[in-house]
Design an enzyme around this catalytic site. Structure first.
Site, PDB file in Angstrom:
ATOM      1  N   ARG A   1       2.232  -3.884  12.416  1.00  0.00           N
ATOM      2  CA  ARG A   1       1.534  -4.239  13.649  1.00  0.00           C
ATOM      3  C   ARG A   1       2.173  -5.509  14.210  1.00  0.00           C
ATOM      4  O   ARG A   1       2.460  -6.456  13.464  1.00  0.00           O
ATOM      5  CB  ARG A   1       0.048  -4.503  13.390  1.00  0.00           C
ATOM      6  CG  ARG A   1      -0.785  -3.246  13.181  1.00  0.00           C
ATOM      7  CD  ARG A   1      -0.835  -2.367  14.448  1.00  0.00           C
ATOM      8  NE  ARG A   1      -1.697  -1.212  14.304  1.00  0.00           N
ATOM      9  CZ  ARG A   1      -1.268   0.041  14.100  1.00  0.00           C
ATOM     10  NH1 ARG A   1       0.030   0.304  14.013  1.00  0.00           N
ATOM     11  NH2 ARG A   1      -2.128   1.047  14.021  1.00  0.00           N
TER      12      ARG A   1
ATOM     13  N   ARG B   1      -3.669  -7.736  -3.254  1.00  0.00           N
ATOM     14  CA  ARG B   1      -4.095  -6.904  -4.392  1.00  0.00           C
ATOM     15  C   ARG B   1      -2.833  -6.326  -5.042  1.00  0.00           C
ATOM     16  O   ARG B   1      -2.420  -5.199  -4.766  1.00  0.00           O
ATOM     17  CB  ARG B   1      -5.025  -5.784  -3.917  1.00  0.00           C
ATOM     18  CG  ARG B   1      -6.455  -6.313  -3.727  1.00  0.00           C
ATOM     19  CD  ARG B   1      -7.376  -5.226  -3.306  1.00  0.00           C
ATOM     20  NE  ARG B   1      -6.998  -4.746  -1.988  1.00  0.00           N
ATOM     21  CZ  ARG B   1      -7.469  -3.648  -1.411  1.00  0.00           C
ATOM     22  NH1 ARG B   1      -8.303  -2.898  -2.041  1.00  0.00           N
ATOM     23  NH2 ARG B   1      -7.099  -3.313  -0.199  1.00  0.00           N
TER      24      ARG B   1
ATOM     25  N   HIS C   1       7.234   1.910  19.104  1.00  0.00           N
ATOM     26  CA  HIS C   1       6.173   2.351  18.169  1.00  0.00           C
ATOM     27  C   HIS C   1       6.374   3.821  17.753  1.00  0.00           C
ATOM     28  O   HIS C   1       5.544   4.677  18.044  1.00  0.00           O
ATOM     29  CB  HIS C   1       4.793   2.136  18.813  1.00  0.00           C
ATOM     30  CG  HIS C   1       3.694   2.013  17.792  1.00  0.00           C
ATOM     31  ND1 HIS C   1       2.604   1.210  17.949  1.00  0.00           N
ATOM     32  CD2 HIS C   1       3.504   2.611  16.590  1.00  0.00           C
ATOM     33  CE1 HIS C   1       1.799   1.307  16.900  1.00  0.00           C
ATOM     34  NE2 HIS C   1       2.331   2.162  16.053  1.00  0.00           N
TER      35      HIS C   1
ATOM     36  N   GLY D   1       0.863  -1.189   0.000  1.00  0.00           N
ATOM     37  CA  GLY D   1       0.000   0.000   0.000  1.00  0.00           C
ATOM     38  C   GLY D   1       0.894   1.232   0.000  1.00  0.00           C
ATOM     39  O   GLY D   1       2.033   1.203  -0.472  1.00  0.00           O
ATOM     40  N   ARG D   2       0.368   2.302   0.610  1.00  0.00           N
ATOM     41  CA  ARG D   2       1.100   3.574   0.584  1.00  0.00           C
ATOM     42  C   ARG D   2       2.493   3.458   1.205  1.00  0.00           C
ATOM     43  O   ARG D   2       3.490   3.893   0.638  1.00  0.00           O
ATOM     44  CB  ARG D   2       0.315   4.641   1.357  1.00  0.00           C
ATOM     45  CG  ARG D   2      -0.889   5.170   0.632  1.00  0.00           C
ATOM     46  CD  ARG D   2      -1.615   6.162   1.530  1.00  0.00           C
ATOM     47  NE  ARG D   2      -2.267   5.451   2.617  1.00  0.00           N
ATOM     48  CZ  ARG D   2      -3.574   5.200   2.669  1.00  0.00           C
ATOM     49  NH1 ARG D   2      -4.370   5.642   1.731  1.00  0.00           N
ATOM     50  NH2 ARG D   2      -4.099   4.520   3.671  1.00  0.00           N
ATOM     51  N   ILE D   3       2.575   2.829   2.399  1.00  0.00           N
ATOM     52  CA  ILE D   3       3.872   2.795   3.095  1.00  0.00           C
ATOM     53  C   ILE D   3       4.821   1.825   2.397  1.00  0.00           C
ATOM     54  O   ILE D   3       6.004   2.117   2.196  1.00  0.00           O
ATOM     55  CB  ILE D   3       3.683   2.471   4.597  1.00  0.00           C
ATOM     56  CG1 ILE D   3       2.828   3.574   5.253  1.00  0.00           C
ATOM     57  CG2 ILE D   3       5.020   2.345   5.306  1.00  0.00           C
ATOM     58  CD1 ILE D   3       2.395   3.298   6.694  1.00  0.00           C
TER      59      ILE D   3
ATOM     60  N   THR E   1       7.271  -2.585  11.035  1.00  0.00           N
ATOM     61  CA  THR E   1       6.792  -1.260  11.480  1.00  0.00           C
ATOM     62  C   THR E   1       5.274  -1.190  11.322  1.00  0.00           C
ATOM     63  O   THR E   1       4.699  -0.107  11.387  1.00  0.00           O
ATOM     64  CB  THR E   1       7.407  -0.125  10.622  1.00  0.00           C
ATOM     65  OG1 THR E   1       7.189  -0.432   9.235  1.00  0.00           O
ATOM     66  CG2 THR E   1       8.869   0.057  10.884  1.00  0.00           C
TER      67      THR E   1
ATOM     68  N   GLU F   1       1.244  -4.325  23.056  1.00  0.00           N
ATOM     69  CA  GLU F   1       1.906  -3.086  23.506  1.00  0.00           C
ATOM     70  C   GLU F   1       1.234  -2.510  24.752  1.00  0.00           C
ATOM     71  O   GLU F   1       0.011  -2.595  24.851  1.00  0.00           O
ATOM     72  CB  GLU F   1       1.851  -2.046  22.375  1.00  0.00           C
ATOM     73  CG  GLU F   1       2.640  -2.494  21.179  1.00  0.00           C
ATOM     74  CD  GLU F   1       2.612  -1.497  20.017  1.00  0.00           C
ATOM     75  OE1 GLU F   1       2.118  -0.365  20.186  1.00  0.00           O
ATOM     76  OE2 GLU F   1       3.087  -1.875  18.950  1.00  0.00           O
TER      77      GLU F   1
ATOM     78  N   GLY G   1       6.987   4.843  14.464  1.00  0.00           N
ATOM     79  CA  GLY G   1       6.865   5.034  13.009  1.00  0.00           C
ATOM     80  C   GLY G   1       6.498   6.446  12.587  1.00  0.00           C
ATOM     81  O   GLY G   1       7.147   7.045  11.730  1.00  0.00           O
TER      82      GLY G   1
HETATM   83  C1  DGY Z   1      -0.898   4.431  13.060  1.00  0.00           C
HETATM   84  O1  DGY Z   1      -1.104   5.558  12.596  1.00  0.00           O
HETATM   85  O2  DGY Z   1      -1.631   3.483  12.862  1.00  0.00           O
HETATM   86  C2  DGY Z   1       0.327   4.303  13.900  1.00  0.00           C
HETATM   87  O3  DGY Z   1       0.677   2.997  14.083  1.00  0.00           O
HETATM   88  C3  DGY Z   1       0.113   4.983  15.229  1.00  0.00           C
HETATM   89  O4  DGY Z   1      -1.160   4.887  15.618  1.00  0.00           O
END
Ligand code: DGY
Length: 324
Positions: free
Chosen positions: A243, A182, A290, A158-160, A241, A272, A292
């Protein structure tokens, strides 16, 4: 004058955003900045017109079953929304929004940082030097794993995932392979300089680094377990990075202890803020809390994106980032 909508922020937000929100809303914030209890969240749903949770607030069907909630919108501060039961929100007539786009670059940057840190002894080098454990340069000191030119497998495109592909491919000359239910079209993949794998196994077997970029859903939960770790190349490195629940953390610790994997870089954990002690004991794992999206710029942009969703919703319009 129309009364201002009352919104409740579940945590402290960047000061600038809190001040901007104050101009248009009656803002209640959680001054103690602790994760809210289920009881406090139920009270928020009874008292606020808008509730702005984060990833630490588990809004499950039990919490959302509040009779006649006052809240009409859950404007999440974050892109991931697996902590909110969307069906339960719909049943209670509550709209849910998130904050996509604004955290893509910083999260991709952090995935690259973890890849470099895990491969090149960045953290252990720093720790040892500060502890006085450095007698000078020597050819065998903290040998890492080369990153440039290696093969990176992206699970989720996806985007990331795309932003990581761009950095790894163009910045580090990596060969980038992707797996996503996809997948991009052939033309798109060519344009982005990535190769599409037919399945997860193929990606795991052919990558030196594997980085996770998919949401956690009933289908993806635990998707990297013992069998998948066993398929990874000996000496490969896992980066997460996305979940924590995507990975069986105990199986990962075993794969690292047995040196089947060279290292790992983790920013997220299944429960977490608990982090399994067995992972903390392994020197070849870089563990971050966490982070990111944790840059000043991005956290402000996330807050402003929440405000945009609130503004549109309370103006009677469709909020741009509605997910339910
Ligand atoms: C997100 O934006 O989902 C990050 O993991 C922090 O919530």
């Amino acid at each position: 004058m129309k009364p201002r909508a009352r919104i409740l922020l579940s945590r402290r937000w960047p000061k600038r955003v809190e001040s901007i929100l104050d101009e248009d809303y009656e803002v209640w914030s959680n001054a103690r900045d602790h994760a809210m209890s289920a009881a406090a969240m139920r009270q928020a749903l009874r008292r606020a017109d808008g509730f702005c949770p984060t990833v630490t607030d588990r809004l499950d069907s039990d919490v959302l079953r509040v009779p006649s909630p006052r809240t009409r919108i859950l404007a999440n501060f974050g892109v991931g929304f697996e902590h909110i039961d969307l069906d339960a929100a719909r049943r209670s007539g509550i709209v849910v929004t998130n904050t996509p786009d604004v955290l893509t670059d910083c999260t991709a940057d952090l995935a690259m940082a973890l890849m470099l840190a895990a491969a090149r002894g960045v953290v252990s080098g720093d720790r040892r030097l500060k502890a006085g454990d450095w007698a000078g340069w020597r050819p065998t000191h903290i040998p890492g794993v080369r990153v440039s030119g290696k093969t990176l497998g992206l699970v989720g495109f996806g985007r990331i995932g795309r932003a990581v592909a761009q950095r790894a491919g163009q910045g580090f000359g990596m060969r980038v392979r992707v797996f996503d239910p996809r997948p991009p079209s052939d033309e798109e993949a060519r344009g982005l300089g990535v190769e599409v794998c037919a399945g997860l196994d193929e990606l795991l077997e052919t990558s030196d680094f594997v980085s996770l970029h998919c949401p956690v859903t009933p289908e993806t939960e635990g998707m990297i377990g013992e069998p998948q770790l066993a398929r990874m190349r000996p000496g490969a490195i896992l980066i997460n990075t996305a979940r924590g629940a995507l990975v069986d953390e105990h199986a990962l610790a075993r794969a690292l202890r047995s040196e089947r994997l060279a290292a790992a870089g983790l920013d997220v954990y299944a429960r977490e803020p608990e982090v399994p002690a067995e992972l903390k004991e392994i020197g070849r794992v870089v563990l971050l809390p966490h982070l990111g999206s944790a840059t000043r710029e991005t956290r402000e942009a996330m807050g402003m994106r929440v405000k945009e969703n609130l503004d549109r919703f309370f103006a009677g319009e469709e909020p741009p980032d509605r997910v339910a």
